[in-house]
Write a protein that holds these residues in place. Structure first.
Motif, PDB file in Angstrom:
ATOM      1  N   SER A  23      17.248  -9.380  23.067  1.00  0.00           N
ATOM      2  CA  SER A  23      18.154 -10.002  21.459  1.00  0.00           C
ATOM      3  C   SER A  23      18.446 -11.676  22.492  1.00  0.00           C
ATOM      4  N   TYR A  24      18.035 -12.438  21.751  1.00  0.00           N
ATOM      5  CA  TYR A  24      18.545 -14.284  22.402  1.00  0.00           C
ATOM      6  C   TYR A  24      20.345 -14.371  22.509  1.00  0.00           C
ATOM      7  N   THR A  25      21.063 -13.626  21.883  1.00  0.00           N
ATOM      8  CA  THR A  25      22.690 -13.922  21.934  1.00  0.00           C
ATOM      9  C   THR A  25      22.602 -12.930  23.391  1.00  0.00           C
ATOM     10  N   LYS A  26      22.682 -11.846  23.234  1.00  0.00           N
ATOM     11  CA  LYS A  26      23.381 -10.735  24.184  1.00  0.00           C
ATOM     12  C   LYS A  26      22.277 -10.693  25.347  1.00  0.00           C
ATOM     13  N   LEU A  63      28.411 -14.621   7.819  1.00  0.00           N
ATOM     14  CA  LEU A  63      27.269 -14.025   8.343  1.00  0.00           C
ATOM     15  C   LEU A  63      27.345 -12.728   8.787  1.00  0.00           C
ATOM     16  N   ASN A  64      28.258 -12.970  10.107  1.00  0.00           N
ATOM     17  CA  ASN A  64      28.214 -11.979  11.110  1.00  0.00           C
ATOM     18  C   ASN A  64      29.541 -11.032  11.148  1.00  0.00           C
ATOM     19  N   HIS A  65      30.468 -10.959  10.852  1.00  0.00           N
ATOM     20  CA  HIS A  65      31.052 -10.519  10.763  1.00  0.00           C
ATOM     21  C   HIS A  65      31.996 -10.619   9.341  1.00  0.00           C
ATOM     22  N   GLY A  72      26.008 -25.579  22.328  1.00  0.00           N
ATOM     23  CA  GLY A  72      24.760 -26.650  22.125  1.00  0.00           C
ATOM     24  C   GLY A  72      23.522 -25.554  21.266  1.00  0.00           C
ATOM     25  N   SER A  73      22.976 -24.493  21.731  1.00  0.00           N
ATOM     26  CA  SER A  73      22.464 -23.902  21.232  1.00  0.00           C
ATOM     27  C   SER A  73      22.753 -22.878  20.256  1.00  0.00           C
ATOM     28  N   ILE A  74      24.130 -21.947  20.533  1.00  0.00           N
ATOM     29  CA  ILE A  74      24.319 -20.847  19.234  1.00  0.00           C
ATOM     30  C   ILE A  74      25.299 -21.286  17.939  1.00  0.00           C
ATOM     31  N   LEU A  75      24.605 -20.631  16.898  1.00  0.00           N
ATOM     32  CA  LEU A  75      25.985 -21.216  16.041  1.00  0.00           C
ATOM     33  C   LEU A  75      26.749 -19.561  15.498  1.00  0.00           C
ATOM     34  N   LYS A  76      27.762 -20.133  15.672  1.00  0.00           N
ATOM     35  CA  LYS A  76      28.081 -19.058  14.791  1.00  0.00           C
ATOM     36  C   LYS A  76      28.812 -19.497  13.839  1.00  0.00           C
ATOM     37  N   ILE A 112      13.481  -8.992   6.987  1.00  0.00           N
ATOM     38  CA  ILE A 112      14.668 -10.068   6.118  1.00  0.00           C
ATOM     39  C   ILE A 112      15.259 -10.445   7.778  1.00  0.00           C
ATOM     40  N   ASP A 113      15.963 -11.634   8.246  1.00  0.00           N
ATOM     41  CA  ASP A 113      16.749 -11.534   9.130  1.00  0.00           C
ATOM     42  C   ASP A 113      17.612 -12.697   8.727  1.00  0.00           C
ATOM     43  N   ASP A 114      19.245 -12.373   9.735  1.00  0.00           N
ATOM     44  CA  ASP A 114      20.217 -13.592   9.749  1.00  0.00           C
ATOM     45  C   ASP A 114      19.263 -14.500  10.242  1.00  0.00           C
ATOM     46  N   PHE A 115      19.410 -14.535  11.750  1.00  0.00           N
ATOM     47  CA  PHE A 115      18.519 -16.037  11.971  1.00  0.00           C
ATOM     48  C   PHE A 115      17.434 -15.816  12.814  1.00  0.00           C
ATOM     49  N   LEU A 116      16.826 -17.173  12.801  1.00  0.00           N
ATOM     50  CA  LEU A 116      15.789 -16.959  13.726  1.00  0.00           C
ATOM     51  C   LEU A 116      15.191 -17.854  14.721  1.00  0.00           C
ATOM     52  N   ALA A 117      15.139 -17.962  16.097  1.00  0.00           N
ATOM     53  CA  ALA A 117      15.063 -18.881  17.016  1.00  0.00           C
ATOM     54  C   ALA A 117      14.043 -18.452  17.720  1.00  0.00           C
ATOM     55  N   ASN A 118      13.536 -17.278  18.684  1.00  0.00           N
ATOM     56  CA  ASN A 118      12.612 -17.269  19.288  1.00  0.00           C
ATOM     57  C   ASN A 118      11.873 -16.470  19.010  1.00  0.00           C
ATOM     58  N   GLY A 119      11.783 -15.391  17.599  1.00  0.00           N
ATOM     59  CA  GLY A 119      10.993 -15.118  17.146  1.00  0.00           C
ATOM     60  C   GLY A 119      11.328 -13.761  18.036  1.00  0.00           C
ATOM     61  N   GLU A 120      12.155 -13.572  18.354  1.00  0.00           N
ATOM     62  CA  GLU A 120      11.371 -11.706  19.238  1.00  0.00           C
ATOM     63  C   GLU A 120      11.753 -10.819  18.097  1.00  0.00           C
ATOM     64  N   ALA A 121      13.073 -10.780  17.176  1.00  0.00           N
ATOM     65  CA  ALA A 121      13.147  -9.936  16.512  1.00  0.00           C
ATOM     66  C   ALA A 121      12.113  -9.641  15.237  1.00  0.00           C
ATOM     67  N   ALA A 122      12.365 -11.182  14.805  1.00  0.00           N
ATOM     68  CA  ALA A 122      10.999 -10.825  13.514  1.00  0.00           C
ATOM     69  C   ALA A 122       9.677 -10.096  14.041  1.00  0.00           C
TER      70      ALA A 122
HETATM   71  P1  5GP Z   1      15.254 -14.086  18.071  1.00  0.00           P
HETATM   72  O1  5GP Z   1      15.120 -12.574  17.690  1.00  0.00           O
HETATM   73  O2  5GP Z   1      14.918 -15.243  16.835  1.00  0.00           O
HETATM   74  O3  5GP Z   1      15.038 -15.021  19.168  1.00  0.00           O
HETATM   75  O4  5GP Z   1      16.531 -14.676  17.605  1.00  0.00           O
HETATM   76  C1  5GP Z   1      17.204 -14.601  16.388  1.00  0.00           C
HETATM   77  C2  5GP Z   1      18.277 -12.942  16.079  1.00  0.00           C
HETATM   78  O5  5GP Z   1      19.250 -13.383  17.633  1.00  0.00           O
HETATM   79  C3  5GP Z   1      18.687 -12.974  14.936  1.00  0.00           C
HETATM   80  O6  5GP Z   1      18.698 -11.464  15.225  1.00  0.00           O
HETATM   81  C4  5GP Z   1      19.945 -13.010  15.413  1.00  0.00           C
HETATM   82  O7  5GP Z   1      20.976 -11.735  15.699  1.00  0.00           O
HETATM   83  C5  5GP Z   1      20.452 -12.958  16.945  1.00  0.00           C
HETATM   84  N1  5GP Z   1      20.496 -14.945  16.815  1.00  0.00           N
HETATM   85  C6  5GP Z   1      19.927 -16.140  17.168  1.00  0.00           C
HETATM   86  N2  5GP Z   1      20.442 -17.434  17.326  1.00  0.00           N
HETATM   87  C7  5GP Z   1      21.959 -16.707  17.116  1.00  0.00           C
HETATM   88  C8  5GP Z   1      23.055 -18.173  17.072  1.00  0.00           C
HETATM   89  O8  5GP Z   1      22.247 -18.885  16.922  1.00  0.00           O
HETATM   90  N3  5GP Z   1      23.383 -17.525  16.094  1.00  0.00           N
HETATM   91  C9  5GP Z   1      23.413 -15.453  16.082  1.00  0.00           C
HETATM   92  N4  5GP Z   1      24.538 -15.704  15.556  1.00  0.00           N
HETATM   93  N5  5GP Z   1      23.174 -15.321  15.812  1.00  0.00           N
HETATM   94  C10 5GP Z   1      21.368 -15.340  16.564  1.00  0.00           C
END
Ligand code: 5GP
Length: 191
Positions: A98-101, A26-28, A17-21, A123-133
């Motif tokens: 890293s949100y996912t790892k 896109l990711n593989h 209910g929180s991660i989209l594969k 540019i990034d693939d996902f925005l979740a909590n904004g840590e990467a950006a």
């Molecule tokens: P944030 O840094 O905004 O919390 O999360 C974004 C980063 O975490 C992205 O670089 C992405 O690789 C990874 N990420 C966050 N949520 C997801 C998700 O639902 N699916 C995938 N595949 N990656 C995610």
């Protein structure tokens, strides 16, 4: 980007209910045509901003970022999660969780590839909590460069990333916005 939204709905797999594969496009495995459309779309949005550099983080940000770089005709720079022995020059660095790892990475770029004259599109693939950006934005600030915007392929709008970036005064462009992944179903913003 209707085609992207369709792909997300049809091919995305929701985990817990929180991660989209989205590893089928896109990711593989990467859909190059879709990446090209993403690059073109971001170019259309930011073409008047005199962008001089695209900045992303390895690995999943690279595909959309390089396609955007092609349209802007500027270099694509990606932050590295480990410092290779060949990178001996001075660096800018920051920590990105890293949100996912569920792991914090020390990420770096060489000082020689970013300077105060640069006008950067992150540019990034996902925005979740904004840590990467926000981590990438920290590298931009360390270089004295300006950030003209943040381009995201898939935004999970139920997390706080967008608001955190807006609070920093950043322009955020997300090509697909997800309102919820509840019950392992993708619901897009506006649906
Ligand atoms: P944030 O840094 O905004 O919390 O999360 C974004 C980063 O975490 C992205 O670089 C992405 O690789 C990874 N990420 C966050 N949520 C997801 C998700 O639902 N699916 C995938 N595949 N990656 C995610």
């Amino acid at each position: 980007m209707e085609f992207l939204q369709q792909k997300v709905i049809e091919d995305g797999v929701v985990i817990d209910g929180s991660i989209l594969k989205v590893d089928s496009f896109l990711n593989h495995q990467i859909d190059a045509q879709l990446m090209n459309e993403i690059g073109k779309n971001l170019f259309e949005t930011y073409k008047d901003k005199n962008i001089t550099k695209i900045l992303t983080i390895e690995a999943s940000g690279i595909a959309p970022a390089i396609m955007a770089a092609l349209h802007f005709n500027v270099p694509c720079l990606f932050a590295k999660k480990a410092q290779p022995s060949t990178l001996t020059e001075e660096i800018y660095s920051t920590e990105i969780h890293s949100y996912t790892k569920n792991k914090t990475n020390h990420v770096i770029i060489s000082k020689k590839f970013l300077n105060e004259d640069d006008r950067v599109l992150i540019i990034d693939d996902f925005l979740a909590n904004g840590e990467a950006a926000l981590g990438l934005y920290s590298l931009v600030k360390q270089a004295g460069a300006s950030c003209q915007g943040v381009g995201i392929v898939i935004e999970k709008s139920f997390q706080k990333g967008r608001q955190r970036l807006i609070n920093e005064g950043l322009n955020v462009t997300s090509l697909c916005r997800i309102a919820s992944l509840d019950n392992n179903q993708v619901t897009l913003v506006g649906e």
